[in-house]
Design a protein around this motif. Sequence first.
Motif, short mmCIF file in Angstrom:
data_model
loop_
_atom_site.label_atom_id
_atom_site.label_comp_id
_atom_site.label_asym_id
_atom_site.label_seq_id
_atom_site.Cartn_x
_atom_site.Cartn_y
_atom_site.Cartn_z
N THR A 121 18.24 -40.82 -41.50
CA THR A 121 17.11 -40.45 -42.36
C THR A 121 16.78 -38.97 -42.30
O THR A 121 16.15 -38.44 -43.21
CB THR A 121 15.86 -41.26 -41.98
OG1 THR A 121 15.48 -40.93 -40.63
CG2 THR A 121 16.13 -42.75 -42.07
N GLY A 122 17.20 -38.29 -41.24
CA GLY A 122 16.93 -36.87 -41.13
C GLY A 122 17.52 -36.29 -39.87
O GLY A 122 17.97 -37.02 -38.97
N VAL A 123 17.54 -34.97 -39.77
CA VAL A 123 18.12 -34.27 -38.62
C VAL A 123 17.26 -33.08 -38.25
O VAL A 123 16.50 -32.55 -39.07
CB VAL A 123 19.56 -33.79 -38.92
CG1 VAL A 123 20.48 -34.97 -39.17
CG2 VAL A 123 19.59 -32.82 -40.11
N THR A 124 17.39 -32.64 -36.99
CA THR A 124 16.67 -31.47 -36.48
C THR A 124 17.61 -30.66 -35.60
O THR A 124 17.86 -31.03 -34.45
CB THR A 124 15.43 -31.87 -35.67
OG1 THR A 124 14.59 -32.71 -36.45
CG2 THR A 124 14.65 -30.64 -35.23
N PRO A 125 18.16 -29.56 -36.09
CA PRO A 125 18.96 -28.67 -35.24
C PRO A 125 18.04 -27.92 -34.27
O PRO A 125 16.89 -27.62 -34.60
CB PRO A 125 19.62 -27.71 -36.23
CG PRO A 125 19.39 -28.31 -37.59
CD PRO A 125 18.14 -29.12 -37.49
N HIS A 126 18.57 -27.61 -33.07
CA HIS A 126 17.71 -26.91 -32.10
C HIS A 126 18.54 -26.01 -31.19
O HIS A 126 19.46 -26.45 -30.52
CB HIS A 126 16.93 -27.91 -31.25
CG HIS A 126 15.95 -27.24 -30.32
ND1 HIS A 126 14.80 -26.62 -30.77
CD2 HIS A 126 15.97 -27.05 -28.98
CE1 HIS A 126 14.15 -26.10 -29.74
NE2 HIS A 126 14.83 -26.35 -28.64
N GLN B 49 12.63 -29.50 -39.48
CA GLN B 49 13.17 -30.86 -39.53
C GLN B 49 13.56 -31.13 -40.97
O GLN B 49 12.80 -30.83 -41.89
CB GLN B 49 12.13 -31.87 -39.04
CG GLN B 49 11.72 -31.62 -37.60
CD GLN B 49 10.90 -32.76 -37.03
OE1 GLN B 49 10.35 -33.57 -37.77
NE2 GLN B 49 10.84 -32.84 -35.72
N TYR B 50 14.73 -31.70 -41.17
CA TYR B 50 15.29 -31.89 -42.50
C TYR B 50 15.45 -33.38 -42.78
O TYR B 50 16.23 -34.06 -42.10
CB TYR B 50 16.63 -31.16 -42.61
CG TYR B 50 16.51 -29.67 -42.33
CD1 TYR B 50 16.13 -28.79 -43.34
CD2 TYR B 50 16.73 -29.16 -41.05
CE1 TYR B 50 16.01 -27.44 -43.09
CE2 TYR B 50 16.61 -27.81 -40.79
CZ TYR B 50 16.24 -26.94 -41.81
OH TYR B 50 16.10 -25.59 -41.56
N ARG B 51 14.71 -33.88 -43.76
CA ARG B 51 14.76 -35.30 -44.12
C ARG B 51 15.63 -35.47 -45.36
O ARG B 51 15.44 -34.77 -46.37
CB ARG B 51 13.36 -35.84 -44.39
CG ARG B 51 12.41 -35.70 -43.23
CD ARG B 51 11.15 -36.55 -43.41
NE ARG B 51 10.43 -36.25 -44.61
CZ ARG B 51 9.52 -35.30 -44.72
NH1 ARG B 51 9.24 -34.53 -43.69
NH2 ARG B 51 8.88 -35.10 -45.86
N PHE C 243 21.24 -28.71 -29.16
CA PHE C 243 20.98 -30.10 -29.51
C PHE C 243 20.89 -30.25 -31.02
O PHE C 243 20.33 -29.40 -31.71
CB PHE C 243 19.68 -30.60 -28.88
CG PHE C 243 19.71 -30.66 -27.39
CD1 PHE C 243 20.66 -31.44 -26.74
CD2 PHE C 243 18.81 -29.95 -26.63
CE1 PHE C 243 20.69 -31.50 -25.35
CE2 PHE C 243 18.83 -30.00 -25.25
CZ PHE C 243 19.78 -30.77 -24.60
N PHE C 244 21.44 -31.35 -31.51
CA PHE C 244 21.33 -31.73 -32.91
C PHE C 244 20.76 -33.14 -32.93
O PHE C 244 21.45 -34.11 -32.65
CB PHE C 244 22.71 -31.68 -33.58
CG PHE C 244 22.67 -31.85 -35.08
CD1 PHE C 244 22.32 -30.79 -35.90
CD2 PHE C 244 22.98 -33.07 -35.66
CE1 PHE C 244 22.29 -30.94 -37.28
CE2 PHE C 244 22.96 -33.22 -37.04
CZ PHE C 244 22.61 -32.15 -37.85
N PHE C 245 19.45 -33.23 -33.19
CA PHE C 245 18.74 -34.51 -33.16
C PHE C 245 18.92 -35.22 -34.51
O PHE C 245 18.85 -34.58 -35.56
CB PHE C 245 17.25 -34.30 -32.87
CG PHE C 245 16.98 -33.67 -31.53
CD1 PHE C 245 16.94 -34.45 -30.38
CD2 PHE C 245 16.77 -32.31 -31.42
CE1 PHE C 245 16.69 -33.87 -29.14
CE2 PHE C 245 16.52 -31.72 -30.19
CZ PHE C 245 16.49 -32.50 -29.04
N LEU C 246 19.11 -36.52 -34.46
CA LEU C 246 19.29 -37.32 -35.67
C LEU C 246 18.34 -38.50 -35.63
O LEU C 246 18.22 -39.19 -34.59
CB LEU C 246 20.73 -37.83 -35.79
CG LEU C 246 21.84 -36.78 -35.72
CD1 LEU C 246 22.45 -36.75 -34.31
CD2 LEU C 246 22.95 -37.09 -36.72
#
Length: 624
Positions: free
Chosen positions: A493-498, A533-535, A583-586
């Motif tokens: 549903t979305g990702v957050t690069p960090h 954060q990218y949805r 980290f690449f959160f999904l």
Amino acid sequence: MLDLVLCLALGAPLLLAEPASGEAPCVETAGPVLGRRLLDAHGQSHRIGDQGRGVALVFLMPGCPVASRAVPELHRVFDLASETGIELYGVLSDPTLTPSMARTFCGDLSLRFPVLLDGAGDLYRALLPTHVPEVFVLGGDGRCLYRGRIDDGAADLTVHVTPTTHDLRDAVLALSLGKAPLTVRTRPVGCFLEAWDEKGESEEREVVYTRDIAPLLQANCVDCHREGEVAPFPLLTHEDARKRARLIAHVTEKRLMPPWKAEPGFGRFQDERILSEEEIARLGAWARSGAKEGDPKWLPAPPSFAAGWSMGEPDLVLEPGDGFTMPAEGEDVFRCFVLPTGLLEDKGVIGVEFRPGAREVVHHAIFYLDATGRARELDRADEGPGYSRFGGPGFTPSGALGGWAPGASPHTYPKGVGRRIHAGEDVVLQIHYHASGREVVDRSRIGLRFATEPLERVVRGLVVGRQDLDIPAGEARHEVRARLTLPVDVELTGVTPHMHLLGKEMKATAMTPDGHEIPLAWIRDWDYDWQGQYRYRDPLFLPEGTRIDLVAVYDNSEGNPRNPSRPPARVRSGEGTTDEMCFFFLNYVSPDPQAPMRLRGAMLRSFLEERAEKTRRGGGDTGG
């Protein structure tokens, strides 16, 4: 007969056309449509395709009898589309049509759906309609699925019969069911659309503020560029824009503004803030020609902004007990506020809305969940409201509720989908502050909407990354790689690069078992101050066995202006300001009830395998 006389008097000539379906493509040469922001006749900004399910665009024109007679059917289709998350817009594409004339048109026909003003011809050039009314139904990926008439009720401009085929309605219904319409294209019946030539141009005209620039700024910029918001100056009037015309042209040409770090076309996201090449060129031409004002009759209706909660009154509002004082000057501050929920039972969260208190100093916010009590310990050890923490929140989150950045709309989930918040769990609100030139007290709030029925699918999180970074001093392009193979089917549903201050680039792709590569996100020019954060507009289905590949690049040289060490020093993994992260959160949903446990195992194996590979290489880290 009266309608026909009116049509001809206003310059809308006859079309002799007969309905015919076929396999021809909807649009032979279509430009980008989804993601464009346009104003409607009442001055409200709309981003086409933001719901992610698909869009129906109906080109209209004052004085066309076929368009007028189609309004009841358009209202029925609008109701059907709204129930399924599909957008329907009318489009007035005519450079001679003023906003006042457009409002009169909408009022005379009592239109209930928004009508977009395409005075610059951007939608016309993208789709090249020939008649009014003519409809285009686009899928969530932007592909044209149907083009042509609304129904077969019009044999020509003077003959109206009871329709037996409802082409637009059928196309929208098929789209709502995830299917392609049986009919791809029909011939429209109506009035010729003659406002533009075959290249989509009107008569030669100079670019002026009231007609060409104000709608663009109002649709894309003024949410932030107004009094009390995060932007440093307003852009609500001609004078506001005129004295910064060259600056506006420069930052948009360099794509510094609007702020959006994800690479266009590499993943399709909600709330994208991207100007088209035509819009950027328009701003440049205006600045070069003297930033002229133009006739006031072309000014769009003034914008209106929500005064309360955009998603409706929340079920639970959380805010710090005391306000946080941000000094007038100095370095940016990252502050975490622990917000006990007081919940005695688990809840499904379907809507999240953040309301910044002092908007001019609140840069962005992230909403973590903590079930361990560790955040409370950190709060007690730090004087004042909350506690300071750069990077992560200082604990391993038990979950997250999303985040906020200027320009983002409230975070809501489709029916039956949401996040889980457990009894006794705290919400930890991490806010990035920056100085505004005066001392300000902020007391931001977060509102939660709870599900009234049990969630069918729960949004959870997983991560691809490295915890063993070792970045040599002076290296300008240090590449790190990580990967994760999914043991279950998931929908992202979305990702957050960090990353932190040495971050330069981060790119993630997914390779399915059958060899199909899916772009997830690419931050080509990483900037810690503009992390987001990218949805996704539509969830991305990744089958079991899909491999997620991550490539991150760091710049630890003196040429990196954000490097916190002078001279550059060796940097390793950590949460400190001078440490780094990868980290690449999904966020995902999965029908497999064992998915969280199996994914945790896969993530642990991934981290251990990367560490073992590094040991076999003798400790040197290229990340590969």
